[in-house]
Design a protein around this motif. Structure first.
Motif, PDB file in Angstrom:
ATOM      1  N   ILE B 168      -3.622  35.442   4.367  1.00 28.72           N
ATOM      2  CA  ILE B 168      -2.654  34.056   4.896  1.00 28.72           C
ATOM      3  C   ILE B 168      -2.502  34.307   6.318  1.00 28.72           C
ATOM      4  O   ILE B 168      -2.056  35.015   6.782  1.00 28.72           O
ATOM      5  N   LEU B 169      -2.989  33.056   7.044  1.00 20.41           N
ATOM      6  CA  LEU B 169      -2.990  32.858   8.304  1.00 20.41           C
ATOM      7  C   LEU B 169      -1.978  31.606   8.496  1.00 20.41           C
ATOM      8  O   LEU B 169      -2.419  30.410   8.499  1.00 20.41           O
ATOM      9  N   ASP B 170      -0.825  32.039   9.334  1.00 18.88           N
ATOM     10  CA  ASP B 170      -0.016  30.945   9.627  1.00 18.88           C
ATOM     11  C   ASP B 170      -0.123  30.623  11.121  1.00 18.88           C
ATOM     12  O   ASP B 170       0.552  31.263  11.924  1.00 18.88           O
ATOM     13  N   GLU B 171      -0.776  29.307  11.577  1.00 18.91           N
ATOM     14  CA  GLU B 171      -1.097  29.068  12.890  1.00 18.91           C
ATOM     15  C   GLU B 171      -1.410  30.394  13.787  1.00 18.91           C
ATOM     16  O   GLU B 171      -0.772  30.397  14.679  1.00 18.91           O
ATOM     17  N   PRO B 172      -2.724  30.867  13.203  1.00 13.85           N
ATOM     18  CA  PRO B 172      -2.982  32.283  13.789  1.00 13.85           C
ATOM     19  C   PRO B 172      -3.683  32.165  15.267  1.00 13.85           C
ATOM     20  O   PRO B 172      -3.720  33.049  16.105  1.00 13.85           O
ATOM     21  N   THR B 173      -4.044  30.985  15.494  1.00 15.12           N
ATOM     22  CA  THR B 173      -4.856  30.657  17.007  1.00 15.12           C
ATOM     23  C   THR B 173      -3.897  29.879  17.945  1.00 15.12           C
ATOM     24  O   THR B 173      -4.337  29.601  18.891  1.00 15.12           O
ATOM     25  N   SER B 174      -2.662  29.916  17.742  1.00 14.78           N
ATOM     26  CA  SER B 174      -1.790  29.200  18.509  1.00 14.78           C
ATOM     27  C   SER B 174      -1.695  29.634  19.910  1.00 14.78           C
ATOM     28  O   SER B 174      -1.510  28.957  20.762  1.00 14.78           O
ATOM     29  N   ALA B 175      -1.977  30.739  19.949  1.00 10.53           N
ATOM     30  CA  ALA B 175      -1.906  31.360  21.555  1.00 10.53           C
ATOM     31  C   ALA B 175      -3.384  32.022  22.063  1.00 10.53           C
ATOM     32  O   ALA B 175      -3.405  32.593  22.955  1.00 10.53           O
ATOM     33  N   LEU B 176      -4.442  31.701  21.073  1.00 12.47           N
ATOM     34  CA  LEU B 176      -5.587  32.280  21.344  1.00 12.47           C
ATOM     35  C   LEU B 176      -6.574  31.325  22.241  1.00 12.47           C
ATOM     36  O   LEU B 176      -6.613  30.067  22.162  1.00 12.47           O
ATOM     37  N   ALA B 177      -7.402  31.863  23.101  1.00 11.70           N
ATOM     38  CA  ALA B 177      -8.483  30.909  23.961  1.00 11.70           C
ATOM     39  C   ALA B 177      -9.247  30.456  23.136  1.00 11.70           C
ATOM     40  O   ALA B 177      -9.423  30.922  21.747  1.00 11.70           O
ATOM     41  N   VAL B 178     -10.301  29.854  23.269  1.00  9.35           N
ATOM     42  CA  VAL B 178     -11.398  29.043  22.754  1.00  9.35           C
ATOM     43  C   VAL B 178     -12.403  30.056  22.049  1.00  9.35           C
ATOM     44  O   VAL B 178     -12.489  29.918  20.960  1.00  9.35           O
ATOM     45  N   ARG B 179     -12.672  31.266  22.758  1.00  5.90           N
ATOM     46  CA  ARG B 179     -13.662  31.969  22.356  1.00  5.90           C
ATOM     47  C   ARG B 179     -13.043  33.060  21.317  1.00  5.90           C
ATOM     48  O   ARG B 179     -13.496  33.247  20.139  1.00  5.90           O
ATOM     49  N   ALA B 180     -11.671  33.363  21.315  1.00  5.30           N
ATOM     50  CA  ALA B 180     -11.353  34.117  20.304  1.00  5.30           C
ATOM     51  C   ALA B 180     -10.667  33.420  18.996  1.00  5.30           C
ATOM     52  O   ALA B 180     -11.041  33.793  17.886  1.00  5.30           O
TER      53      ALA B 180
END
Ligand code: ATP
Ligand code: MG
Lengths: 346, 256
Positions: B168-180
């Protein structure tokens, strides 16, 4: 869970430098200060370094140290216990009263006192966890209750404010072997409490740094919601910590009772902040999640050395409080600096 | 048709007088990627915490592979292989990366000692498993010394390492840059191939549409849309998320 370590050492695992590792330890500041104070009193007084002198300040340090280590564990776990000092009196009084007044078997009396102490510790934890109130307030209430009960009950039962005649209780000498004896080492008359202190410091350090419970203590003190979210049994950990300080209060209560074979109804009152100060001087953060048992033991050593050193130097005893305040301020400043150097943001 | 991996039925949640979830039911199929969408405060994170077993629902039933779960809690979900990347990352800043990754699941020998070397080694490995983030020097580093994205990568690595059946991923990319971000989204598709299901909470509808097989839209605590990818569109999802049930109805009128 099965876990297979990767065959090759990953490039991210490189041993940190020795200095770096040392600076990262919370107790460096206290170690340096302890050394300085040791040297100061060794040079400036005659009695400090004599076998009798060393035995005296080590004994002082041991009684504070046992409590400071337990309090440090609790503080790392994010809580305070202001009732820890009064507990020392409570447990001593229980054993004193039930044996001298009611003729209860002395071993049974020890168990009763321990059970009551643990129950009070558990009650502290229960109220704190169920209500979410700060432990500072909850244990302040417990502190006042114990202080009042200690005096009132002792007066009702004995008509005085202290327990006498412990020495005549059957089995007193046998129990004294564990709590009130001493042995000779390098010409020093070493009290058994020093052994307890060292053993408890070692055990607490091992638990903190090397066991799962230690990881949980840091976790619940650092970020309680995060710990809960990943399944750390928060209630169990806090319960264990409060019961540990209560249990340490019992131990110190016994160590004092069987050393002097008497106990005052006011025993332990006013010491609770000294335990916290020792823990903070030893590197504990008031905000939880950071600190060390060795640091707290060193904090107690500093206190014990100063307490007796001031006597040996024949200074006015009131300087102790002033020194304590100064030491506390210095310690938090040094710890702040050390943590910044080590790259810990907080 | 085989049983759903997780089915939740009639879940409601109250915080004091506030009802934040109202009678929510849905299924997560085996190997399915489900998007959980909705405006701020719609109840997504609350639902996530309930599914992970860290928060109790006020009412509601849970079925795992058709079997009723009598009491939802973290012990149960952990045994079932559910792992969650929480919106707040659930890290302890004062602790090292390794200790954070293994928090609550420390590897010990039979004397109760933690196997620190082994855990450090595994931590170093898992940090690179899905998203590789520059600048993490050692698993012995304190989390407080990491950047926001680096910390999020640690939370991701931990969940990915321990998950077995549901991630379960709750906004897992909120702090990640495009590549990640791309790497993580790609990973969800890969998981599907391994039969592991996932639930993705995101505010980026294009990301959701790109990887999710099914979309659930929440609005003020209610489920207002539950549609397979082929039965919906980014436009419809946008209408539902932004304007709620009214917007969804208007969108459907307009498109038929
Ligand atoms: N612990 C709590 N106590 C009281 N109310 C809460 C609590 N947690 C959440 N809420 C309320 O529940 C509602 C739903 O919150 P939730 O975090 O589930 O929203 P969300 O959909 O995840 O929003 P976002 O997109 O902003 O993360 C909000 O109105 C919030 O104020
Ligand atoms: Mg949320």
């Amino acid at each position: 869970m099965t876990l297979t370590a990767p065959a090759v050492t990953h490039e991210r695992i490189k041993p940190a430098g020795l200095i770096q590792t040392l600076l990262r330890r919370p107790e460096v500041g206290a170690a340096v200060a302890a050394l300085a104070i040791f040297m100061f009193f060794s040079v400036s007084t005659q009695a400090f370094l004599t076998p009798a002198g060393v035995a005296t300040w080590l004994y002082s340090a041991s009684l504070f140290g046992i409590m400071a280590v337990a309090v440090a564990l609790l503080m790392i776990g994010g809580e305070f216990d202001l009732s820890a000092g009064a507990m020392v009196g409570t447990t001593g009084l229980i054993v004193g009263i039930v044996t001298t007044e009611w003729g209860v078997n002395i071993w049974l009396a020890l168990v009763i006192a321990l059970a009551i102490a643990l129950a009070i510790g558990a009650a502290n934890a229960f109220v704190v966890m169920k209500t979410g109130l700060p432990s500072f307030i909850v244990t302040l209430a417990t502190f006042f209750i114990l202080q009042g009960v200690n005096l009132a009950v002792t007066k009702i039962i004995t008509g005085t404010v202290s327990i006498q005649g412990m020495g005549a209780v059957p089995g007193f000498d046998a129990v004294t072997v564990f709590f009130g004896s001493s042995f000779s080492l390098f010409g020093m008359d070493v009290k058994i409490s020093i052994v307890w202190w060292l053993a408890i410091t070692a055990l607490a350090t091992w638990i903190l740094l090397r066991t799962r419970s230690g990881n949980w203590i840091f976790a619940v003190g650092g970020q309680i919601t995060s710990s809960r979210q990943v399944g750390v049994p928060v209630m169990k950990v806090k319960m264990g910590l409060f019961m540990t300080t209560a249990g340490a209060g019992w131990l110190v209560g016994m160590l004092q009772l069987f050393d002097v074979s008497t106990v005052q109804a006011t025993t332990g009152i006013g010491q609770e902040f000294i335990y916290i100060i020792c823990a903070v001087v030893g590197g504990c953060l008031l905000t939880g999640g950071y600190g060390s048992a060795i640091g707290a033991a060193l904090g107690a050593l500093i206190y014990g050395m100063t307490l007796q050193g001031i006597v040996f130097a024949q200074w006015d005893n009131n300087w102790l409080k002033a020194f304590l305040g100064g030491m506390l301020l210095l310690a938090v400043l040094v710890n702040l600096y050390v943590r910044r150097q080590a790259g810990v943001r907080s | 048709m085989s049983e759903a991996l997780l089915r939740i039925e009639g879940v409601s949640k109250k915080y004091g007088p506030n009802t934040v979830l109202k009678d929510v039911s849905f299924e997560i199929g085996k190997g399915e990627v489900v998007g959980l969408l909705g405006d701020n405060g719609a109840g997504k994170s609350t639902l996530v915490k309930i599914m992970s077993g860290v928060v109790d629902s006020t009412v509601g039933d849970f079925f795992w592979d058709g079997q009723k779960i009598e009491k939802m809690n973290r012990n149960v979900t952990e045994k079932l292989g559910v792992e969650t990347i929480f919106q707040d990352s659930a890290l302890v800043p004062q602790m090292t990366i390794t200790r954070n990754i293994f928090m609550g699941r420390e590897v010990t020998n039979r004397f109760g000692f933690m196997k620190m070397k082994e855990m450090d080694a595994v931590a170093a490995e898992v940090l690179d498993s899905v998203v590789t983030i520059e600048g993490i020097k050692s698993p012995k580093q304190l989390v407080s010394s990491l950047s926001g994205g680096q910390a999020q990568a640690v939370a991701i690595a931990r969940a990915v390492h321990f998950k077995r059946s549901l991630l379960i991923l709750d906004e897992p990319t909120s702090a990640l840059a495009v590549r990640a971000t791309e790497a993580l989204l790609g990973y969800l598709t890969q998981l599907k191939g391994e039969g592991v299901s996932s639930v993705l909470v995101t505010h980026n509808l294009h990301h959701a549409f790109q990887v999710c097989d099914r979309h659930i839209v929440m609005n003020h605590g209610k489920k207002i849309l539950d549609a397979r990818r082929e039965d919906t569109s980014v436009e419809e999802l946008t209408a539902a998320v932004v304007e709620g049930a009214v917007g969804l109805a208007r969108f459907r009128e307009g498109s038929f």
